[in-house]
Enzyme design. Structure first.
Site, short mmCIF file in Angstrom:
data_model
loop_
_atom_site.label_atom_id
_atom_site.label_comp_id
_atom_site.label_asym_id
_atom_site.label_seq_id
_atom_site.Cartn_x
_atom_site.Cartn_y
_atom_site.Cartn_z
N GLU A 93 0.62 -0.85 0.17
CA GLU A 93 -0.11 -0.26 0.43
C GLU A 93 1.09 1.44 -0.14
O GLU A 93 2.03 0.89 0.17
CB GLU A 93 -1.32 0.29 1.42
CG GLU A 93 -0.15 -0.38 2.15
CD GLU A 93 0.78 0.31 3.13
OE1 GLU A 93 1.04 1.52 2.93
OE2 GLU A 93 1.98 0.04 3.16
N GLY A 102 6.50 0.16 3.95
CA GLY A 102 5.84 0.03 3.03
C GLY A 102 5.27 -0.40 1.89
O GLY A 102 6.63 -1.21 0.82
N GLU A 103 4.54 0.35 0.75
CA GLU A 103 5.28 -0.26 -0.71
C GLU A 103 5.12 -1.63 -0.90
O GLU A 103 5.72 -1.87 -1.71
CB GLU A 103 5.65 0.55 -1.51
CG GLU A 103 7.12 0.78 -0.99
CD GLU A 103 7.65 2.20 -1.54
OE1 GLU A 103 8.71 1.93 -2.15
OE2 GLU A 103 7.62 3.13 -1.76
N ALA A 104 4.97 -2.53 -0.36
CA ALA A 104 5.20 -4.43 -0.11
C ALA A 104 6.94 -4.96 -0.62
O ALA A 104 6.85 -5.55 -1.05
CB ALA A 104 4.70 -4.77 -2.00
#
Length: 343
Positions: free
Chosen positions: A167, A309-311
């Site tokens: 996300e 974040g951001e996988a």
């Protein structure tokens, strides 16, 4: 992924509840076949530790007796949050669009991790120019919008056989903390953390925002889907949909960090078995992430002090999964290598 016919009740959330009742279990024949091969590989039993368990997990949830990953996907869901007006983030809302542009240009951390690990990448813009309402003052979504966003997440995973979820959105650790506080109680301070790097005053503002967001709903948060729609965000709803669709399509899932686990926690609160096809990629540096992982019964694969974040954690952990599968598929058996077994 095709959504079922509308529920006879006409309530959008009932469609989601119906889907949870349809979740398939693991393929125990595929798991047993993977375990039988592992027992014949040229190594002492159990010597690869958790890597052996990962292989069995992929076999069971993909339904493949010879487990493999052919089309891994990193899916990032991005949106904006009105709660940022409460001063809960170290970065301005303009970073949302700037980061989407950075993803598109290949300049973000996740772009490099996808290249290094040979992963597909899709970034989904969930109306990033239109923030959800400030959850201290209004519900994030109504029931229809929340259900539609869950359905969007279900459709977004087409074409993959292994899913890494992530996300992006300024303010979303505050929203995730509100979801966890709504689900699990305690105090707001139990669930807030520095996120992108707020100072002590910012942390106090986050806790206050979470307190007010949850308190305004009184006793209306007994239903996990109500927690999601009232104090959650579009990315959390879409990720919940992606997790559910992956289960229905027998796609194993790696969960990234604190915000992704908020979506997982909503499903877990509805049905603890709903996350059996998921592994926690890592334990993030967000202080409450470990507490949430304990709540949903997940032991992380990595603990590297990450909080991007951001996988990013899921992409790294996918490399571990692929190494486990390569060992399982490529090692010789005792018979093939003419190696003596344990006496």
């Amino acid at each position: 992924m095709v959504m079922p016919p509308p529920s006879p009740s006409g309530l959008p959330f009932d469609d989601i509840r119906d889907l949870l009742k349809r979740m398939p279990g693991p393929d125990e024949d595929a798991r047993a076949a993977a375990r039988a091969r592992d027992a014949n590989l040229t190594k002492p039993a159990g010597s690869l530790g958790r890597l052996e368990q990962i292989v069995e997990w992929v076999a069971a949830w993909s339904g493949k007796a010879e487990p493999r990953i052919d089309r891994p996907l990193v899916a990032i869901f991005a949106t904006a949050h009105g709660v940022t007006r409460q001063g809960v983030s170290a970065f301005p809302d303009s970073v949302n669009r700037q980061m989407l542009d950075n993803f598109a240009a290949g300049g973000a951390a996740i772009n490099q991790l996808c290249i290094a690990n040979d992963l597909g990448l899709k970034v989904f813009d969930l109306a990033i120019e239109v923030p959800t309402p400030d959850i201290t003052e209004a519900d994030a979504m109504d029931e229809r919008a929340c259900a539609a966003t869950i359905a969007f997440g279900m459709e977004a995973i087409a074409g993959t056989d292994f899913l890494c979820l992530g996300e992006m959105g300024i303010g979303n650790t505050t929203v995730a903390a509100a979801v966890h506080h709504g689900l699990y109680g305690g105090t707001p301070e139990d669930w807030v953390g520095p996120g992108t790097g707020v100072d002590a005053e910012g942390l106090g503002r986050k806790a206050d925002a979470v307190r007010r967001a949850v308190a305004r709903h009184g006793g209306a948060l007994d239903d996990p889907l109500e927690v999601l729609r009232r104090v959650g965000g579009r990315e959390i709803a879409a990720i919940a949909g992606a997790i559910l669709a992956a289960r229905l399509q027998r796609i194993p899932v790696l969960l990234d960090g604190y915000v992704v686990t908020a979506a997982a926690a909503v499903l877990h609160a509805m049905d603890p078995s709903s996350l059996d096809h998921c592994l926690a990629a890592h334990r993030s540096a967000e202080p409450a992430h470990g507490r949430v992982l304990d709540k949903i019964g997940k032991r992380p694969l990595l603990d590297l002090g990450m909080r991007l974040g951001e996988a990013s954690g899921a992409a790294l952990a996918c490399g571990i999964v692929r190494n486990a599968l390569a060992l399982h598929a490529g090692m010789a058996t005792f018979e093939q290598a003419a190696v003596s077994r344990k006496a």
